[in-house]
Design a protein around this motif. Structure first.
Motif, short mmCIF file in Angstrom:
data_model
loop_
_atom_site.label_atom_id
_atom_site.label_comp_id
_atom_site.label_asym_id
_atom_site.label_seq_id
_atom_site.Cartn_x
_atom_site.Cartn_y
_atom_site.Cartn_z
N ASP A 135 7.54 -20.51 -60.69
CA ASP A 135 6.84 -20.72 -61.95
C ASP A 135 6.11 -22.06 -62.02
OD1 ASP A 135 9.09 -22.30 -62.06
OD2 ASP A 135 9.50 -21.90 -64.17
N SER A 136 6.24 -22.89 -60.98
CA SER A 136 5.60 -24.20 -60.98
C SER A 136 4.78 -24.37 -59.70
CB SER A 136 6.66 -25.30 -61.04
OG SER A 136 7.37 -25.22 -62.24
N HIS B 30 3.32 -26.63 -56.95
CA HIS B 30 3.52 -27.90 -56.25
C HIS B 30 2.29 -28.18 -55.41
CE1 HIS B 30 5.19 -30.72 -53.31
NE2 HIS B 30 6.13 -30.99 -54.21
N TRP C 60 3.55 -22.30 -54.98
CA TRP C 60 4.39 -21.87 -56.09
C TRP C 60 5.86 -22.01 -55.71
CZ3 TRP C 60 2.43 -21.50 -60.70
CH2 TRP C 60 1.08 -21.23 -60.83
N THR D 68 11.71 -23.65 -60.38
CA THR D 68 12.07 -24.77 -61.24
C THR D 68 13.48 -24.56 -61.77
OG1 THR D 68 9.77 -25.03 -61.95
CG2 THR D 68 11.44 -26.01 -63.36
#
Length: 195
Positions: A170-171, A173, A178, A181
């Motif tokens: 979901d984050s 980098h 992806w 988290t």
């Protein structure tokens, strides 16, 4: 420009002392010390933003925030880390929203790499939790990190925070694409019960 004067944190008495540390709001006099470790490329893997210059660091940390504050952790007069402490309103239905104002704190932290493994940030975060629950009287404190940032989530567990989120890819980098988290939180009544 310093943090906004109406920040609940800036209304408290500073500095705060732990066994080894002194915690206080960041000042312009701290910028060189902050830049000395914030410019270390080894930190950039896990920070949300890597300032490209000292001037950019100043802008990032001295932008007025209505309810947030950057604190520094000093060891024997040396700035060894910084903590972001942001007071927010809890989500609430409109007719009770006034009761959720200022009831949530979001935490973040950065420690000078050469100071890792000494328990300094654990000591600092424990004091920040005490300040949040005792002095500010908030209902909830939360923090998030990339799942691969094991030192950060292990710290959250050491201070008694409960894992309540595992976001799958979901984050985004900058180097890893992806990634997952992890989110941790602690309620005031949980904190009191553990003491």
């Amino acid at each position: 420009m310093p943090d906004a004067p109406d920040s609940p944190l800036l209304r408290l008495d500073w500095p705060r002392r732990t066994e080894r540390l002194s915690l206080r709001p960041l000042t312009l006099d701290d910028v060189d010390a902050l830049w000395a470790y914030r410019s270390d490329p080894s930190l950039h893997q896990w920070t949300g933003r890597s300032p490209a210059s000292r001037d950019e660091l100043v802008l990032e940390h001295f932008t007025a925030r209505a309810r947030g504050c950057t604190l520094v952790a000093e060891l024997d007069g040396e700035v060894v880390g910084d903590l972001m402490v942001h007071v927010e309103d809890a989500w609430a239905q409109r007719d009770v929203a006034h009761r959720g104002r200022g009831e949530l704190v979001v935490l973040g932290w950065t420690l000078a790499p050469r100071r890792g493994g000494q328990g300094l940030m654990t000591e600092a975060v424990e004091e920040i939790l005490r300040i949040c629950f005792e002095d500010l009287g908030v209902h909830r404190v939360k923090a998030e990190c990339f799942a691969a940032n094991e030192p950060s989530w292990r710290l959250m567990e050491r201070v008694g925070m409960r894992r309540e989120l595992h976001g799958v890819r979901d984050s985004l980098h900058r180097d890893l694409g992806w990634v997952d988290t992890l989110g941790y939180a602690l309620l005031a009544d949980e904190w009191r019960a553990a003491r």
